[in-house]
Design a protein around this motif. Structure first.
Motif, short mmCIF file in Angstrom:
data_model
loop_
_atom_site.label_atom_id
_atom_site.label_comp_id
_atom_site.label_asym_id
_atom_site.label_seq_id
_atom_site.Cartn_x
_atom_site.Cartn_y
_atom_site.Cartn_z
N MET A 1 0.84 -1.18 0.00
CA MET A 1 0.00 0.00 0.00
C MET A 1 0.89 1.24 0.00
SD MET A 1 -3.29 -0.73 2.39
CE MET A 1 -2.69 -1.82 3.65
N PRO A 2 0.55 2.20 -0.84
CA PRO A 2 1.38 3.41 -0.91
C PRO A 2 1.07 4.40 0.22
CG PRO A 2 -0.39 3.54 -2.50
CD PRO A 2 -0.47 2.18 -1.86
N TYR A 3 2.07 5.17 0.53
CA TYR A 3 1.90 6.30 1.44
C TYR A 3 1.70 7.52 0.55
CZ TYR A 3 3.56 3.25 5.11
OH TYR A 3 3.67 2.22 6.01
N VAL A 4 0.81 8.42 0.98
CA VAL A 4 0.46 9.55 0.14
C VAL A 4 0.77 10.88 0.80
CG1 VAL A 4 -1.36 8.26 -1.04
CG2 VAL A 4 -1.94 9.63 0.97
N GLN A 5 1.01 11.85 -0.06
CA GLN A 5 1.17 13.23 0.38
C GLN A 5 0.01 14.00 -0.24
OE1 GLN A 5 4.77 15.09 -0.92
NE2 GLN A 5 4.43 16.92 0.31
N ARG A 6 -0.63 14.83 0.57
CA ARG A 6 -1.77 15.62 0.09
C ARG A 6 -1.41 17.10 0.05
NH1 ARG A 6 -6.68 12.69 0.12
NH2 ARG A 6 -6.50 10.68 1.16
N ASP A 7 -2.11 17.82 -0.83
CA ASP A 7 -1.91 19.27 -0.88
C ASP A 7 -2.84 19.94 0.12
OD1 ASP A 7 -4.45 19.27 -2.03
OD2 ASP A 7 -3.75 19.89 -4.01
N PHE A 8 -2.85 21.27 0.12
CA PHE A 8 -3.66 22.02 1.09
C PHE A 8 -5.15 21.77 0.94
CE2 PHE A 8 -3.37 24.63 -2.66
CZ PHE A 8 -4.63 25.19 -2.79
N ALA A 9 -5.58 21.34 -0.26
CA ALA A 9 -7.00 21.06 -0.50
C ALA A 9 -7.36 19.61 -0.20
CB ALA A 9 -7.36 21.39 -1.95
N GLY A 10 -6.37 18.80 0.20
CA GLY A 10 -6.64 17.40 0.53
C GLY A 10 -6.50 16.44 -0.63
N GLN A 11 -6.05 16.94 -1.79
CA GLN A 11 -5.85 16.09 -2.96
C GLN A 11 -4.50 15.38 -2.87
OE1 GLN A 11 -8.24 15.68 -5.42
NE2 GLN A 11 -9.45 16.87 -3.97
N VAL A 13 -1.10 14.28 -4.04
CA VAL A 13 -0.18 14.86 -5.02
C VAL A 13 1.08 14.02 -5.22
CG1 VAL A 13 -1.01 17.22 -4.71
CG2 VAL A 13 0.85 16.36 -3.27
N ALA A 14 1.33 13.04 -4.34
CA ALA A 14 2.53 12.22 -4.48
C ALA A 14 2.31 10.87 -3.79
CB ALA A 14 3.74 12.92 -3.88
N LEU A 15 2.99 9.85 -4.32
CA LEU A 15 2.95 8.49 -3.76
C LEU A 15 4.36 8.08 -3.34
CD1 LEU A 15 0.78 6.69 -6.46
CD2 LEU A 15 0.02 7.62 -4.28
N PHE A 16 4.45 7.35 -2.23
CA PHE A 16 5.73 6.88 -1.71
C PHE A 16 5.60 5.43 -1.27
CE2 PHE A 16 5.41 11.41 -1.05
CZ PHE A 16 6.64 11.90 -1.45
N SER A 17 6.67 4.68 -1.37
CA SER A 17 6.65 3.28 -0.94
C SER A 17 6.88 3.15 0.56
CB SER A 17 7.68 2.45 -1.71
OG SER A 17 8.98 2.99 -1.49
N THR A 18 7.45 4.19 1.18
CA THR A 18 7.69 4.18 2.63
C THR A 18 7.16 5.47 3.23
OG1 THR A 18 9.88 5.15 2.37
CG2 THR A 18 9.76 2.74 2.44
N THR A 19 6.94 5.45 4.52
CA THR A 19 6.46 6.64 5.21
C THR A 19 7.60 7.63 5.42
OG1 THR A 19 5.22 7.42 7.12
CG2 THR A 19 6.81 5.66 7.51
N GLY A 20 7.23 8.88 5.59
CA GLY A 20 8.24 9.92 5.81
C GLY A 20 7.56 11.23 6.15
N GLU A 26 -1.36 6.08 4.75
CA GLU A 26 -1.28 4.91 3.88
C GLU A 26 -2.67 4.64 3.30
OE1 GLU A 26 0.73 0.48 4.16
OE2 GLU A 26 -0.03 1.41 5.98
N LEU A 27 -2.74 4.43 1.99
CA LEU A 27 -4.01 4.12 1.33
C LEU A 27 -3.90 2.78 0.62
CD1 LEU A 27 -5.02 7.53 -0.34
CD2 LEU A 27 -5.95 6.49 1.73
#
Length: 103
Positions: A1-11, A13-20, A26-27
């Protein structure tokens, strides 16, 4: 499952294989929030179309004697033959009337 980064609007914007930092959420794969980045529906359709093109190219190369099926790795041979069989069954499976049947 990928870890995600969201923008200020909650969308997403990026996927990562590890947390950081900035991407601890995680989604699960296939989550609707990932569709904007993965384009899963469009890419699935495009992949299916490209697979069909590749099959046709392999058939042309074999028909012209430029390639032998046995030149391909065993796994590729198996996959091609499985798809050919499935396509043939689908094509013949839709023939509701035989050549001698009359309505």
């Amino acid at each position: 499952m990928p870890y995600v980064q969201r923008d200020f609007a909650g969308q997403v914007v990026a996927l990562f294989s590890t947390t950081g930092p900035g991407h601890q959420e995680e989604l699960p794969s296939g989550h609707p929030d990932l569709a904007s980045l993965t384009g899963s529906g469009e890419f699935t359709r495009l992949d299916a179309e490209l697979i069909r093109v590749i099959e046709d190219v392999v058939d042309v190369l074999i028909d012209r004697g430029l390639l032998r099926l046995t030149d391909l790795p065993a796994e590729a041979q198996r996959k091609l033959m499985t798809r050919k069989g499935a396509r043939a069954r689908l094509r013949h499976g839709l023939d509701l009337l035989g050549p001698d049947d009359v309505i």
